[in-house]
Design a protein around this motif. Structure first.
Motif, mmCIF file in Angstrom:
data_model
loop_
_atom_site.group_PDB
_atom_site.id
_atom_site.type_symbol
_atom_site.label_atom_id
_atom_site.label_comp_id
_atom_site.label_asym_id
_atom_site.label_seq_id
_atom_site.Cartn_x
_atom_site.Cartn_y
_atom_site.Cartn_z
ATOM 1 N N GLU B 109 1.362 -1.718 -0.307
ATOM 2 C CA GLU B 109 0.303 -0.135 0.485
ATOM 3 C C GLU B 109 0.710 1.156 0.031
ATOM 4 O OE1 GLU B 109 -2.578 0.632 3.207
ATOM 5 O OE2 GLU B 109 -2.769 2.569 3.170
ATOM 6 N N LYS B 113 0.834 3.788 -2.744
ATOM 7 C CA LYS B 113 0.773 5.493 -2.930
ATOM 8 C C LYS B 113 2.035 6.585 -3.307
ATOM 9 C CE LYS B 113 -3.310 6.093 0.658
ATOM 10 N NZ LYS B 113 -3.248 5.431 1.809
ATOM 11 N N VAL B 149 0.489 11.226 0.559
ATOM 12 C CA VAL B 149 0.414 10.105 0.175
ATOM 13 C C VAL B 149 -0.108 9.453 1.676
ATOM 14 C CG1 VAL B 149 2.490 9.431 -0.871
ATOM 15 C CG2 VAL B 149 3.134 10.352 1.515
ATOM 16 N N ASP B 151 -3.188 11.051 2.615
ATOM 17 C CA ASP B 151 -4.627 10.956 2.518
ATOM 18 C C ASP B 151 -5.399 11.693 3.577
ATOM 19 O OD1 ASP B 151 -6.624 11.154 0.745
ATOM 20 O OD2 ASP B 151 -6.731 8.773 1.085
#
Lengths: 286, 368
Positions: B109, B113, B149, B151
């Protein structure tokens, strides 16, 4: 282009062209080098001389021999002393690097009541000469049963006021934004210190490592006082034991001293790189 | 994405009050710019939102959660710093991945990202470089990438462009705006540069001495500044501010601009709803934007025009910015791009009375 690079482009004859300033500078440098190197050269030379030649003035031994080396390695606990010195100096250095930087970081980057008082208290320890501390240290070591042990040799040096001062000054130069960014990134306070702040002060750490290691490697007075069994001597104390009131076996002392300089050279060569790299990095920043 | 709400937010350092009780509601996905001179409390406010400064009093809400005492890492925010604050001993990739690693996200992940953000910001070829190998603009992009990244619910920008040169500043400004359009996250952005504020913001918050002077869209604060301070802070060149006594002509208020010896005063009648605003005031400060003050050759003189002599004329290309000494004041106006009068030359200044702004003695706007 730097001056050095400019110089390199010129023919060597031109580079050597003597201006009075340059002559003076070179003369001073050469004199300085001679003053620094002579004892070292004499040390190595003497270590290669047989006993009857020790008091001759010649630098190059007439009958060079390695017997002094084989003697101290074979007939004295030299290896043990070397290990003692290596272990205690390394442990003290690690401890100083860790604790002094931790304390320095705290003093530089956290505000709390009495911070300056703590800092001044630590600074004042710099103003007390070692000789004055020997007796209290000894009494302390005796009461706690630390005499004649590694811990006894090491404990006075595990944290130093100088190291705290040095690290604090360097950490003050680390922009707070790095620490804030790391805090937002989710790091705990110790992780911020360990992963972010510490790598930013490697030049200071390297300098501190060199000073501390060399200081402990050559320490004589305290290890002499705190140790009593020959097996626990550190190198300087051990080497000194080659001389007594009747005779000093200089050729053996010098052979030991020659071997003893090797780790200091290694430490210096290894850490010096980090110091230079740190300076370069700092120059490129911003 | 989230709403953000500040209720009576106060920050005190000992006796000094840096932020004096501000109220602000930021809508979900809104781009808010806090602007003001040095020491106005804008950065302190941002740092309170980030959790880098404690809140002395008031309530700070992100989403539906009061975050007054929540740790920065748990506020779900990301911050871009003025000096980028990229960890110098880590590569671009590691810098961007750092927050996610600290949050113990799965490696795949993190990688996805980071690469996605790098792609969006054009950083893919730079991922293995160290910060010191990057230009100022690239560093700023990495610092934005590091924020993306994660978020976050709210992006915080602390004067992100002030270390860049003028040209780059324009470029990165565009990138920030595009970024906001692409990801739509709520943004709180601090700057002292009113051009940045005007170009980027959905709404601008103008601060002064720890208080909010005005909140509004860029056009609102430009065209209807609520205080004299806002009027002078927003807009380049700075608005002309002229103290003028109010007189009455036939029961109607009017402004009388005294002339120097030998010339007649200029009387500006004020009519309609604007007249009411001047009631009860012996004098007001009149604001006139340089763009609303036309500088013409002396031959264009009329009764309703000011006369003056040129102090300095600065050609800007399409227009010429001209400082004119008139009625004992230095007024800045705009002339045609081809009109380049010499210093000392006589010129005529004209304006539409409707473009005047009126401010009372306390600095507050008078009238609509």
């Amino acid at each position: 282009m730097s001056q050095a690079a400019l110089d390199a482009d010129q023919p060597w004859r031109q580079r050597l062209a003597a201006s009075p300033g340059r002559v003076l500078a070179w003369t001073l440098l050469v004199l300085g080098a001679i003053v620094m190197m002579t004892p070292l050269a004499y040390m190595v030379a003497t270590s290669l001389k047989p006993p009857h030649e020790v008091y001759e003035i010649n630098i190059v031994p007439i009958e060079p021999t390695f017997e002094n080396y084989t003697y101290i390695l074979g007939n004295s606990p030299f290896g043990l002393w070397f290990v003692n010195s290596l272990v205690t100096s390394t442990l003290v250095t690690l401890s100083v690097l860790f604790f002094d930087s931790l304390i320095g970081y705290t003093l530089a980057k956290f505000t709390f009541r009495g911070r300056n008082l703590v800092f001044i208290a630590i600074l004042t320890t710099l103003m007390i000469p070692t000789e004055m501390l020997i007796v209290p240290w000894y009494v302390m070591a005796k009461n706690f049963g630390w005499l004649n042990s590694y811990w006894g040799i090491m404990f006075p040096g595990l944290m130093t006021g100088f190291g705290v001062f040095l690290m604090r000054q360097f950490f003050m130069g680390v922009p707070d934004d790095y620490i804030h960014a790391a805090r937002i990134d989710g790091l705990g306070e110790f992780a911020i210190f360990w992963q972010i702040a510490l790598p930013l002060v490697t030049p200071a750490l390297s300098a501190l490592a060199i000073f501390t290691f060399l200081g402990n490697w050559t320490a004589f007075l305290w290890p002499l006082i705190v140790t009593s069994s020959r097996e626990l001597y550190t190198l300087p104390v051990g080497l000194a034991s080659f001389s007594n009131e009747n005779l000093t076996a200089w050729e053996l002392v010098m052979a030991g001293a020659t071997i003893a300089t090797l780790p200091t050279l290694v430490v210096f060569v290894v850490f010096q790189r980090y110091i230079i790299r740190g300076v370069v990095l700092a120059g490129l920043k911003g | 994405m989230a709403r953000l709400s500040l209720r009576n937010l106060v920050k005190r350092y000992g006796q000094t009050e840096a932020v004096r009780g501000i109220d602000l509601d930021v809508a979900d996905g809104e781009f808010i710019v806090l602007v003001g001179p040095s020491g106005c409390g804008k950065s302190t406010t941002l740092r309170m939102i980030a959790g880098l400064e404690s809140v002395t009093a008031g309530t700070l809400t992100i989403g539906d959660r009061v975050v007054n005492t929540v740790e920065p890492k748990d506020r779900d925010i990301a911050m871009v710093f003025q000096n980028y604050a990229l960890y110098p001993h880590m590569s671009v990739y590691r810098n961007m991945a750092f927050g996610l690693r600290a949050a113990k996200r799965p490696a795949d992940e993190i990688d996805r990202k980071v690469r996605q953000a790098a792609e969006m910001l054009g950083l893919t070829p730079l991922l293995e470089r160290r910060p010191h190998e990057l230009s100022g603009g690239q560093r700023q992009r990495v610092s934005m990438g590091r924020a993306i990244v994660r978020d976050p619910q709210v992006f915080l920008f602390d004067e992100p462009l002030s270390n860049l040169d003028a040209q780059l500043r324009g470029q990165v400004r565009t990138e920030i705006k595009r970024l906001h359009q692409a990801i739509g996250t709520t943004i709180v952005y601090v700057t002292h540069d009113q051009v940045e504020a005007m170009t980027l913001a959905d709404r601008i918050v103008i601060m002064r001495d720890g208080r909010i002077e005005q909140v509004g869209t860029p056009l609102e604060v430009f065209h209807r500044p609520r205080t004299q301070f806002v009027a002078s802070f927003i807009g380049t060149p700075t608005m002309n501010l002229i103290p003028i006594p109010v007189i009455r002509i036939d029961g109607q208020p009017a402004l009388r601009l005294e002339a120097q010896v030998g010339a007649s005063p200029l009387v500006i009648p004020v009519t309609g709803a604007r007249a009411g605003a001047l009631e009860g005031h012996a004098g007001v400060t009149v604001g006139l934007r340089p763009d609303d003050l036309r500088v013409l050759p002396a031959s264009a003189a009329t009764d309703q025009a000011l006369q003056g002599s040129v102090v300095i004329a600065e050609p800007l290309g399409p227009t010429t910015q001209i400082t004119v000494s008139s009625h004992g004041l230095d007024l800045v106006g705009m002339g045609d791009g081809h009109f380049l009068p010499k210093a000392g030359e006589r010129v005529t200044l004209t304006f539409d009375p409707e473009t005047l702004h009126f401010f009372g003695p306390d600095g507050a706007r008078l009238g609509a």
